[in-house]
Write an enzyme that holds these catalytic residues in place. Structure first.
Site, short mmCIF file in Angstrom:
data_model
loop_
_atom_site.label_atom_id
_atom_site.label_comp_id
_atom_site.label_asym_id
_atom_site.label_seq_id
_atom_site.Cartn_x
_atom_site.Cartn_y
_atom_site.Cartn_z
CG ASN A 363 -1.96 -1.14 1.09
OD1 ASN A 363 -2.41 -1.55 -0.14
ND2 ASN A 363 -2.60 -1.72 2.16
CG ASP A 364 4.16 3.45 2.67
OD1 ASP A 364 3.52 4.40 2.51
OD2 ASP A 364 4.79 3.39 3.43
#
Length: 624
Positions: A363-364
């Site tokens: 997700n980052d």
């Protein structure tokens, strides 16, 4: 100050332009602990490979980093040294065949280990490293039911309820432990002869019930156990990347090699040899010498640098930015991976951490790539389409508690956190964190036009409010540590429309100002992660100072004296401590894995100084 800012930004841009490669990416080294270097030595010896040059360089690196007291450290201000790192370095030097207990380096290491509990006090993963190499006894009573690998994903406590990095590490570990597999090295191992035990934490209640549940799987017929080994083997083989590594991590690849050897693979099997080539491709030059990167950070660095440069006013059509965008476009993932199990409605569209990563998005990286791509939407397709796919994917990864984890949706059965091994709560579950939740909603607010009135954002905001520390800070899991988490939370909250006057934001900003150092910068020790409490560093670092400054700006204090002092610190690099740019401000595992991101010395100061200049009215256009 205006001239200084302009000169600073232009200097950084010129430096970055010279570092970008022809593919449009940046290749900063991912500098982790010596663990991967030690494992590489062990693999070379275990497989009987002829790698004299690489072996020589790895040994030189270990000798350069040994401390005067005989220890090895995980971070510069670690008190005395680290037992686990020292045990592994000592064993690795023995395995080279070039060192014996009579050598002064080994004597000093032995003294340190003896004074600090010896191998018994080393981390579980280090004990397994020793056991796989014939230097430490496996726990005699351990026998894991391999029928576990046959459990359907939806079953309670299945492997899809833990983190994906635990999944790919524990599988080969369990195989080796079950089969008591070890490689015997013809070296003096006498130091380890009377060393044993200490494998598992002493913890009752939930642990007992979990172990009882797992033991019931042993009641299955023998052929199910054999099928379990086949399922475990299949799990590893199906997750091998194009470069031969398992899930693109060096650490999981090391364990996979031993796990496949334990299953009967010959040492010259093509799968093992290709894995070694993948590991060798991760070798990078660092100030201490050659280092085997655990997972090169090309995509991460390129995504962050691209949007940092855009924030600093570099146009989307500039060759440097255009090249980075084209690279990121190619790295958007199109394959379904483990993430699809808990998010069946999601379509591929995320980004991974490494250039070699093709089916393990996080997700980052996804939110970072999307920030970089936001302005490219003006160019039409395929940029607009890629941005839309990525944004849709990211939203599908929201956990049921409202927050965001690192890799997969809802991969955090808290029962795993009670297993009796070190860092179970950190490594075995991929739960929601303040840094990931803050970073995702910062993207959704500043780059996707969403606010706290949107239901998905509202639940994320609520999660952040519920997890603020009493002193106003937030804990960050993937960076050091409270400064990192607080920056991510504050910038995220303000991006989605939470007022800077909100008590939670004010409390966080007050906390940040309270820890500002005398030189105007911010510095937090890796020890914070181990103490679970803020521990100041003896000097300020560029990345942590930039995080704090960015949070102050987002929270409406960009024109405060604290912000001005932080900006001055960043601009005047001649005042920085000699270790400031080389202190680990990234984290993979508290107490075990800290990361020096050299790219961070460019990325976050560029963003913070540009925004500082922008809010001061000096005309630098923000990417948002």
């Amino acid at each position: 100050m205006v001239g200084s800012i302009h000169d600073y930004l232009q200097m950084k841009k010129r430096e970055l332009e010279g570092m970008q490669d022809r593919e449009g990416k940046w290749n900063f080294p991912f500098r982790g602990p010596i663990m991967t270097d030690c494992f590489m030595i062990a693999i070379i010896r275990s497989l009987g490979l002829d790698e004299p040059d690489l072996m020589s360089e790895l040994v030189k690196k270990l000798l350069r980093t040994q401390q005067d007291n005989g220890s090895w450290k995980l971070y510069p201000d670690e008190l005395d040294g680290n037992v686990s790192a020292t045990v592994q370095a000592y064993a690795s030097l023995l395995m080279t065949g070039e060192f014996t207990r009579k050598d002064e380096e080994m004597k000093r290491a032995e003294r340190f280990m003896n004074q600090n509990g010896g191998p018994k006090k080393a981390h579980f993963m280090i004990k397994l490293f020793l056991a796989m190499n014939g230097m430490y006894a496996y726990p005699s009573y351990f026998s894991f039911p391999t029928s576990y690998f046959l459990l359907p994903p939806e079953f309670p406590f299945s492997m899809y309820h833990c983190s994906n990095y635990a999944r790919v590490h524990l599988t080969p570990m369990i195989i080796c432990m079950n089969k008591r597999y070890n490689v015997q090295h013809a070296v003096d191992q006498s130091y380890f002869h009377d060393k044993k035990g200490g494998w598992f934490r002493e913890e009752r209640s939930l642990t007992d019930s979990l172990i009882h549940y797992i033991k019931t799987l042993h009641l299955n017929p023998l052929h199910y156990r054999k099928m379990g080994y086949k399922a475990a083997e299949k799990l590893m083989i199906e997750r091998i990347e194009d470069n031969g590594t398992l899930f693109s991590y060096a650490s999981s690849t090391f364990y996979m090699i031993y796990g496949l050897l334990a299953l009967g693979y010959p040492k010259d099997d093509p799968i093992l040899l290709k894995a070694v080539e993948g590991l060798k491709s991760y070798a990078a030059q660092t100030p201490e010498g050659i280092h085997i990167q655990n997972s090169p950070s090309e995509v991460w660095d390129t995504a962050l640098l691209s949007y940092a440069l855009q924030t600093a006013g570099t146009e989307i059509k500039h060759p440097m930015v255009k090249g980075s965008i084209e690279y990121l476009l190619k790295k958007q993932q199109t394959k379904r991976g483990d993430w699809n199990v808990n998010a069946p409605n999601a379509s591929p569209g995320g980004w991974g951490f490494s250039d070699s990563n093709h089916f393990n998005p996080d997700n980052d990286d996804t939110s970072a790539a999307l920030r970089a791509l936001t302005r490219s939407k003006e160019l039409g397709n395929p940029y607009r389409q890629a941005w839309s796919r990525g944004t849709a994917y990211l939203k599908q990864m929201q956990n049921k508690d409202g927050g965001f984890g690192a890799f997969e949706k809802d991969a955090y059965d808290y029962l795993f956190a009670h297993l009796p091994i070190e860092n179970a709560g950190d490594a075995l579950i991929d739960d929601s964190t303040a840094d990931l939740t803050g970073r995702v909603i910062e993207f959704l607010g500043n780059y996707a036009g969403q606010t706290f009135e949107d239901e998905e954002v509202k639940t994320a905001v609520k999660w952040l409010f519920l997890h603020q520390e009493p002193n106003g800070s937030w804990f960050g899991k993937w960076g050091i540590c409270y400064v990192y988490g607080t920056w991510a939370a504050v910038t995220g909250l303000c991006a989605v429309g939470i007022s800077p006057e909100h008590p939670a934001v004010q409390k966080a900003l007050n906390w940040l100002e309270s820890i500002q150092q005398e030189d105007g910068g911010f510095g937090e020790s890796c020890k914070s992660a181990e103490e679970r409490s803020y521990v100041p560093l003896g000097f300020s670092t560029p990345s942590q100072t930039a995080w704090a400054l960015d949070a102050l700006i987002a929270g409406g204090r960009g024109k405060s004296a604290a912000a001005a002092r932080a900006a001055r610190f960043l601009l005047d690099e001649s005042r920085h401590h000699e270790e400031a740019a080389h202190y680990p401000t990234g984290m993979g595992l508290p107490g075990g894995f800290y990361i020096i991101y050299e790219s961070y010395n460019y990325i976050f100061p560029l963003i913070a100084i540009s925004r500082y200049a922008n809010q001061a009215g000096t005309g630098f256009k923000d990417v948002r």
